[in-house]
Write a protein that holds these residues in place. Structure first.
Motif, PDB file in Angstrom:
ATOM      1  N   ASP A  40      25.459  26.437 -12.881  1.00  0.00           N
ATOM      2  CA  ASP A  40      25.386  26.446 -11.418  1.00  0.00           C
ATOM      3  C   ASP A  40      24.744  27.725 -10.894  1.00  0.00           C
ATOM      4  OD1 ASP A  40      26.550  23.969 -11.280  1.00  0.00           O
ATOM      5  OD2 ASP A  40      28.558  24.697 -10.786  1.00  0.00           O
ATOM      6  N   LEU A  41      24.925  28.806 -11.622  1.00  0.00           N
ATOM      7  CA  LEU A  41      24.296  30.070 -11.236  1.00  0.00           C
ATOM      8  C   LEU A  41      22.776  29.952 -11.278  1.00  0.00           C
ATOM      9  CD1 LEU A  41      24.454  33.173 -10.678  1.00  0.00           C
ATOM     10  CD2 LEU A  41      24.602  33.486 -13.163  1.00  0.00           C
ATOM     11  N   VAL A  42      22.273  29.293 -12.316  1.00  0.00           N
ATOM     12  CA  VAL A  42      20.824  29.111 -12.454  1.00  0.00           C
ATOM     13  C   VAL A  42      20.294  28.199 -11.345  1.00  0.00           C
ATOM     14  CG1 VAL A  42      19.011  28.239 -13.974  1.00  0.00           C
ATOM     15  CG2 VAL A  42      20.911  29.547 -14.931  1.00  0.00           C
ATOM     16  N   LYS A  43      21.058  27.184 -10.991  1.00  0.00           N
ATOM     17  CA  LYS A  43      20.631  26.252  -9.945  1.00  0.00           C
ATOM     18  C   LYS A  43      20.696  26.877  -8.556  1.00  0.00           C
ATOM     19  CE  LYS A  43      22.320  22.190 -12.493  1.00  0.00           C
ATOM     20  NZ  LYS A  43      23.359  21.120 -12.518  1.00  0.00           N
ATOM     21  N   GLU A  44      21.739  27.683  -8.314  1.00  0.00           N
ATOM     22  CA  GLU A  44      21.967  28.206  -6.968  1.00  0.00           C
ATOM     23  C   GLU A  44      21.459  29.630  -6.763  1.00  0.00           C
ATOM     24  OE1 GLU A  44      26.025  27.742  -5.680  1.00  0.00           O
ATOM     25  OE2 GLU A  44      26.309  25.986  -6.969  1.00  0.00           O
ATOM     26  N   GLY A  45      21.137  30.335  -7.846  1.00  0.00           N
ATOM     27  CA  GLY A  45      20.716  31.722  -7.736  1.00  0.00           C
ATOM     28  C   GLY A  45      21.897  32.672  -7.749  1.00  0.00           C
ATOM     29  N   SER A  46      21.610  33.932  -8.049  1.00  0.00           N
ATOM     30  CA  SER A  46      22.674  34.933  -8.124  1.00  0.00           C
ATOM     31  C   SER A  46      22.915  35.570  -6.760  1.00  0.00           C
ATOM     32  CB  SER A  46      22.310  36.011  -9.152  1.00  0.00           C
ATOM     33  OG  SER A  46      21.164  36.725  -8.738  1.00  0.00           O
ATOM     34  N   VAL A  47      23.880  36.459  -6.713  1.00  0.00           N
ATOM     35  CA  VAL A  47      24.195  37.166  -5.472  1.00  0.00           C
ATOM     36  C   VAL A  47      24.313  38.654  -5.767  1.00  0.00           C
ATOM     37  CG1 VAL A  47      25.439  35.203  -4.484  1.00  0.00           C
ATOM     38  CG2 VAL A  47      26.712  36.956  -5.759  1.00  0.00           C
ATOM     39  N   MET A  48      24.261  39.448  -4.704  1.00  0.00           N
ATOM     40  CA  MET A  48      24.676  40.846  -4.787  1.00  0.00           C
ATOM     41  C   MET A  48      25.802  41.055  -3.782  1.00  0.00           C
ATOM     42  SD  MET A  48      22.636  44.487  -4.713  1.00  0.00           S
ATOM     43  CE  MET A  48      21.924  44.337  -3.073  1.00  0.00           C
ATOM     44  N   LEU A  49      26.872  41.692  -4.269  1.00  0.00           N
ATOM     45  CA  LEU A  49      28.060  41.958  -3.468  1.00  0.00           C
ATOM     46  C   LEU A  49      28.290  43.461  -3.396  1.00  0.00           C
ATOM     47  CD1 LEU A  49      30.346  39.319  -5.232  1.00  0.00           C
ATOM     48  CD2 LEU A  49      29.068  38.967  -3.097  1.00  0.00           C
ATOM     49  N   GLN A  50      29.170  43.862  -2.474  1.00  0.00           N
ATOM     50  CA  GLN A  50      29.535  45.267  -2.356  1.00  0.00           C
ATOM     51  C   GLN A  50      31.055  45.394  -2.355  1.00  0.00           C
ATOM     52  OE1 GLN A  50      29.553  47.906   1.354  1.00  0.00           O
ATOM     53  NE2 GLN A  50      27.484  48.226   0.570  1.00  0.00           N
TER      54      GLN A  50
END
Length: 504
Positions: free
Chosen positions: A448-458
């Motif tokens: 699902d990460l590959v399908k939806e893309g990653s994120v950056m959090l703080q």
């Protein structure tokens, strides 16, 4: 005045200058520039630490399309993280590479704190090795820090012919002005823990750094400390074996690493190996930032342990396990026991806190390392992972948690994957996190990460007592990129950070 560490290099659009950091008897650091830091170093001075300095305004991240099904080149993203900016939490520039399927991964600088005292050096080129294609991109971030441009491309054949190495990974600048890059293998995809040296001005390949016939069978990350005449390197795995995913049977076959490899800094020779166990896979390695400290930590992925390495009274090096994350007995997963999979670690600039990510269990941990032999857990936060409620995995035995964590949702988005790369602000109060490990493994463990893309959090950090808390107002969603969802990886600040700079 006792010098603790010297030469933090600051870069802005207007100037690039070195800063002399000194610890006075008043336990403060004075800096010969308009920027002022104050540091009280816990290990050197046995006091609580504070650090003041310029807040980060932009970040650089490599973004990867390999294994996503999108036939676009990887690119370097520039992200605005200035809360006062109208573009806060947005990608403000994208620099596409001219080739497909490079697998950009980690990055380094042409000059950093190790070049302190050389007025001719400027931190104006970002070094971007490609893990799969074996290209090295040199990116100009000095002309316009918010709109980087390609300065030079080192083609794979240069590494092949001049060094018989491939799959470049970690890049560190040297006090000599040259750039040292560790490699995972040889041009045929076999494991080989060698290094390649680039000229710091022309970026031409000068050849291998190592001398002699002895070379470790595997390579990955490294850190060096000339005061102790040492370079330490680690081992991931055989490139052609790990390229498209992880097979546990390959660990038994010896295709994955288990050693810290010790090199003589002056002679460039391989002199010792420290065995951390066959199921360890040691990845990121960090010395304490204090250059007088003959110790540091390494995170082991598969064993989910952190080992402290140190110089012995005999003058050689040893390691001891100081942290262990228990595996969880599970159903519905690749194996009956799921490791945390420690994939990134870092040490705060004052050497007080150690942070690491458990990519599979889904949490980030903060440890007080005032006593380096007995780290104390002081902060923890869950950001997804493979054991969340409602997922395909059921935890049947857990030595740490009473129940499975809830899915992580921020700004209405359920975040796929788990926390992976981390980077700490200079004042230690903000921890940035991305969720992609490596596209071949992302595809296997988090489709699902590959399908939806990653994120950056703080993550907000309590630097007094310890503690971690998600900043609910910060989200960079790489699933919304113009060419489709992409996998963002390592995080860099234009002025250097706790994992790019080495004080000597």
């Amino acid at each position: 005045m006792e010098i603790l560490r010297s030469g933090f290099l600051v870069t802005s659009e207007e100037e690039s200058q070195f800063i002399d950091l000194e610890i006075s008897k008043k336990k403060s650091i004075s800096i010969s520039t308009s920027v002022f830091y104050e540091v009280v170093c816990s290990n050197a001075l046995n006091k609580t630490s504070t650090l003041k300095g310029p807040r980060e305004e932009i970040l650089y991240l490599p973004c990867i399309y390999r294994n996503t099904g999108i036939e676009k080149p990887d690119y370097l993203a520039t992200v605005d993280v200035d809360p006062k900016s109208p573009h806060y939490c947005q990608v403000i520039h994208r620099l596409p590479m001219p080739n497909l399927k490079d697998e950009l991964h980690h990055s380094g600088w042409n000059a950093c704190s190790s070049c302190f005292g050389d007025a001719t050096k400027r931190r104006n080129r970002l070094i971007l090795p490609s893990l799969i294609s074996s290209r090295i991109y040199v990116v100009d971030v000095g002309t316009d820090s918010k709109a980087p441009r390609i300065h030079k491309i080192v083609e794979p054949v240069e590494l092949f012919w001049k060094g018989n190495v491939a799959n470049p990974h970690t890049s560190h600048c040297l006090g000599s002005g040259d750039i040292l890059i560790s490699c995972l293998g040889d041009p045929s995809g076999n494991g080989k823990g060698g290094f390649i040296l680039l000229d710091g001005e022309t970026f031409e390949v000068k050849g291998n750094w190592e001398k002699g016939e002895k070379v470790p069978p595997l390579g990955y990350d490294f850190w060096y400390q000339p005061r102790h005449n040492v370079l330490m390197s680690t081992e991931w795995g055989t490139p052609k074996v790990l390229a498209d995913g992880f097979n546990p049977a390959d660990v038994e076959k010896g295709h994955y690493g288990r050693h810290i490899n010790v090199w003589d800094w002056n002679s460039h020779t391989y002199i010792q190996k420290i065995d951390l166990g066959k199921d360890s896979i040691p990845l990121e390695i960090r010395f304490l930032h204090n250059p007088d400290a003959a110790e540091g930590f390494v995170g082991c992925a598969l064993s989910s342990t952190v080992h402290r390495f140190y110089k012995t009274e005999k003058g050689n090096w040893a390691a001891e396990k100081v942290i262990e994350v228990p595996s969880k007995k599970v159903q519905g997963w690749l194996l009956p026991d799921m490791p945390g999979l420690i994939t990134d670690i870092l040490i705060s600039l004052d050497d007080r806190f150690l942070y690491f990510s458990n990519w599979l269990h889904g949490d980030i941990r903060q440890y007080d390392i005032s006593n380096t032999r007995k780290p104390k857990l002081v902060g923890q936060v869950f950001l997804g992972g493979s054991i969340i409620k409602g997922g395909p995995v059921t935890v049947v035995e857990d030595k740490e948690l009473q129940c499975q964590p809830e899915p992580f949702v921020i700004k209405g988005k359920r975040v796929p994957g788990g926390p992976q790369m981390i980077q700490l602000s200079l004042d230690g109060k903000r921890l940035y996190v991305t969720s992609s490990l490596y596209s071949g493994w992302d595809k296997q463990f988090y489709p699902d990460l590959v399908k939806e893309g990653s994120v950056m959090l703080q993550i907000d950090v309590d630097t007094e007592r310890g503690g971690l808390k998600v900043n609910e107002n910060f989200l960079v969603d790489f699933g919304k990129e113009p060419d489709g969802p992409v996998l963002a990886h390592e995080i860099r600040y234009p002025g250097g950070d706790s994992t790019s700079d080495i004080w000597i």
